[in-house]
Design an enzyme around this catalytic site. Structure first.
Site, PDB file in Angstrom:
ATOM      1  CG  ASP A  25      -1.946  -1.162   1.108  1.00  0.00           C
ATOM      2  OD1 ASP A  25      -2.182  -1.653  -0.015  1.00  0.00           O
ATOM      3  OD2 ASP A  25      -2.498  -1.561   2.138  1.00  0.00           O
ATOM      4  CE  LYS A  47      -4.147  -6.181   0.147  1.00  0.00           C
ATOM      5  NZ  LYS A  47      -4.897  -5.040  -0.416  1.00  0.00           N
ATOM      6  CG  ASP A  74      -7.507  -6.180  -2.739  1.00  0.00           C
ATOM      7  OD1 ASP A  74      -8.601  -6.647  -3.100  1.00  0.00           O
ATOM      8  OD2 ASP A  74      -7.328  -5.613  -1.643  1.00  0.00           O
ATOM      9  CE  LYS A  76     -11.644  -4.970  -1.546  1.00  0.00           C
ATOM     10  NZ  LYS A  76     -10.218  -4.611  -1.448  1.00  0.00           N
ATOM     11  CG  ASP A  79     -18.084  -3.669 -15.912  1.00  0.00           C
ATOM     12  OD1 ASP A  79     -19.173  -3.670 -16.532  1.00  0.00           O
ATOM     13  OD2 ASP A  79     -17.238  -2.781 -16.050  1.00  0.00           O
ATOM     14  CB  THR A 129     -14.595  -4.724   6.729  1.00  0.00           C
ATOM     15  OG1 THR A 129     -13.533  -4.132   5.984  1.00  0.00           O
ATOM     16  CG2 THR A 129     -14.454  -6.227   6.708  1.00  0.00           C
ATOM     17  NE  ARG A 191      -2.359  -2.841  12.322  1.00  0.00           N
ATOM     18  CZ  ARG A 191      -2.665  -3.041  11.039  1.00  0.00           C
ATOM     19  NH1 ARG A 191      -2.453  -4.214  10.487  1.00  0.00           N
ATOM     20  NH2 ARG A 191      -3.161  -2.069  10.311  1.00  0.00           N
ATOM     21  NE  ARG A 221      -2.499   0.655   7.686  1.00  0.00           N
ATOM     22  CZ  ARG A 221      -3.721   1.004   8.100  1.00  0.00           C
ATOM     23  NH1 ARG A 221      -3.972   2.259   8.409  1.00  0.00           N
ATOM     24  NH2 ARG A 221      -4.655   0.091   8.197  1.00  0.00           N
TER      25      ARG A 221
HETATM   26  O1  C5P Z   1      -2.108  -1.803   6.762  1.00  0.00           O
HETATM   27  P1  C5P Z   1      -3.026  -2.968   6.991  1.00  0.00           P
HETATM   28  O2  C5P Z   1      -2.288  -4.202   7.469  1.00  0.00           O
HETATM   29  O3  C5P Z   1      -4.194  -2.602   7.865  1.00  0.00           O
HETATM   30  O4  C5P Z   1      -3.582  -3.293   5.538  1.00  0.00           O
HETATM   31  C1  C5P Z   1      -4.513  -4.299   5.295  1.00  0.00           C
HETATM   32  C2  C5P Z   1      -4.708  -4.464   3.829  1.00  0.00           C
HETATM   33  O5  C5P Z   1      -5.853  -5.296   3.613  1.00  0.00           O
HETATM   34  C3  C5P Z   1      -5.010  -3.179   3.072  1.00  0.00           C
HETATM   35  O6  C5P Z   1      -4.443  -3.313   1.776  1.00  0.00           O
HETATM   36  C4  C5P Z   1      -6.504  -3.117   3.003  1.00  0.00           C
HETATM   37  O7  C5P Z   1      -6.988  -2.437   1.871  1.00  0.00           O
HETATM   38  C5  C5P Z   1      -6.848  -4.597   2.893  1.00  0.00           C
HETATM   39  N1  C5P Z   1      -8.199  -4.914   3.335  1.00  0.00           N
HETATM   40  C6  C5P Z   1      -8.666  -4.642   4.612  1.00  0.00           C
HETATM   41  N2  C5P Z   1      -9.941  -4.981   4.965  1.00  0.00           N
HETATM   42  C7  C5P Z   1     -10.738  -5.564   4.081  1.00  0.00           C
HETATM   43  C8  C5P Z   1     -10.287  -5.845   2.794  1.00  0.00           C
HETATM   44  C9  C5P Z   1      -8.991  -5.504   2.449  1.00  0.00           C
HETATM   45  O8  C5P Z   1      -7.935  -4.131   5.423  1.00  0.00           O
HETATM   46  N3  C5P Z   1     -11.950  -5.916   4.454  1.00  0.00           N
END
Ligand code: C5P
Length: 243
Positions: A25, A47, A74, A76, A79, A129, A191, A221
């Site tokens: 990201d 990803k 990713d 998503k 269409d 989510t 986390r 992150r």
């Molecule tokens: O930085 P972090 O670990 O929170 O990133 C989680 C990744 O998963 C991001 O790329 C976010 O867009 C993706 N994601 C998410 N929740 C979802 C679907 C995808 O956090 N429901």
């Protein structure tokens, strides 16, 4: 005896490392490439989402695949069927391993048709989510809870032959009960103990994610913003191996 080179030998197996999907990201290919190079052998699966995909990320995807890494696009997709099917066919040709589509039955059927004959796997996103029951009503749905819609769409994904589901780790056990043992469950919201939650509300540690039945964990992150991304990735891979 001379000192061993970097401790590659002590890294867990490729299968274990593949369980960690590192979310790139980041706003530019240069920044993403720098992080990938720093992570080295500790990172085997990356990803690429909207932010990087539309900033040169498809070329980076090709390069990473050529280097033996796996790539999760990713995107998503959603269409008309023909457009989804042809788009998925192009992603399959690129050599990606995973691709997300929204879990609308027509879209999922088209995606399954588009990946035919390739090794690409389709993941369905059931309900974003960021959506709660009120957001669904605002979007025009008849009163239905987000939880009900997740369950209905997970069942449809299984029937249509989609390869897996993206969901929060806290939903993994329930989704596993619906899709059965053979589908992939991929969970963000991970986390390591002590890491900042950021905007993630339902978080679990890497070990908990695996114990709850996730096949792959998506972490962005806590790795790509870490002072030492390789050490951060290695610590998570070791935690996965321990679980
Ligand atoms: O930085 P972090 O670990 O929170 O990133 C989680 C990744 O998963 C991001 O790329 C976010 O867009 C993706 N994601 C998410 N929740 C979802 C679907 C995808 O956090 N429901």
């Amino acid at each position: 005896m001379s000192a061993m080179p970097l401790n590659q030998d002590s890294l867990p197996s490729r299968d274990i490392r593949d369980k960690l999907i590192i979310g790139l990201d980041l706003p530019s290919v240069a920044e993403a490439r720098a992080v990938v190079d720093r992570i080295g052998e500790a990172g085997t699966f990356y990803k690429i989402g909207y932010q990087l995909a539309y900033a040169g990320g498809f070329e980076l995807a090709r390069a990473l695949i050529a280097e033996g890494k796996k790539v999760f696009l990713d995107l998503k997709l959603h269409d008309i069927g023909n457009t989804v099917e042809e788009g998925v066919r192009s992603v399959a040709r690129l050599g990606a391993t995973l691709l997300t589509v929204h879990a609308y039955p027509q879209t999922m059927r088209a995606a399954v048709a588009g990946k035919a004959g390739s090794s690409l796997k389709i993941l369905a996103v059931t309900v974003l989510t960021s959506y709660d029951d009120n957001d669904l009503i605002e979007a025009g749905y008849a009163p239905v809870s987000a939880a009900e819609l997740v369950a209905r769409r997970a069942a449809q994904a299984r029937e249509i032959g989609v390869d897996g589901i993206v969901c929060a780790a806290t939903e993994a056990e329930r989704v596993r009960g619906i899709v059965g043992p053979d589908r992939l469950i991929v969970t963000p919201g991970i986390r390591p103990a002590g890491a900042e939650a950021g905007d993630q509300k339902r978080i679990v540690t890497p070990a908990e994610g695996i114990r709850l039945g996730a096949d792959h964990l998506v972490v962005a992150r806590p790795i790509v913003k870490a002072a030492d991304p390789r050490a951060a990735a290695e610590a998570i891979v070791r935690e996965i191996a321990g679980a």
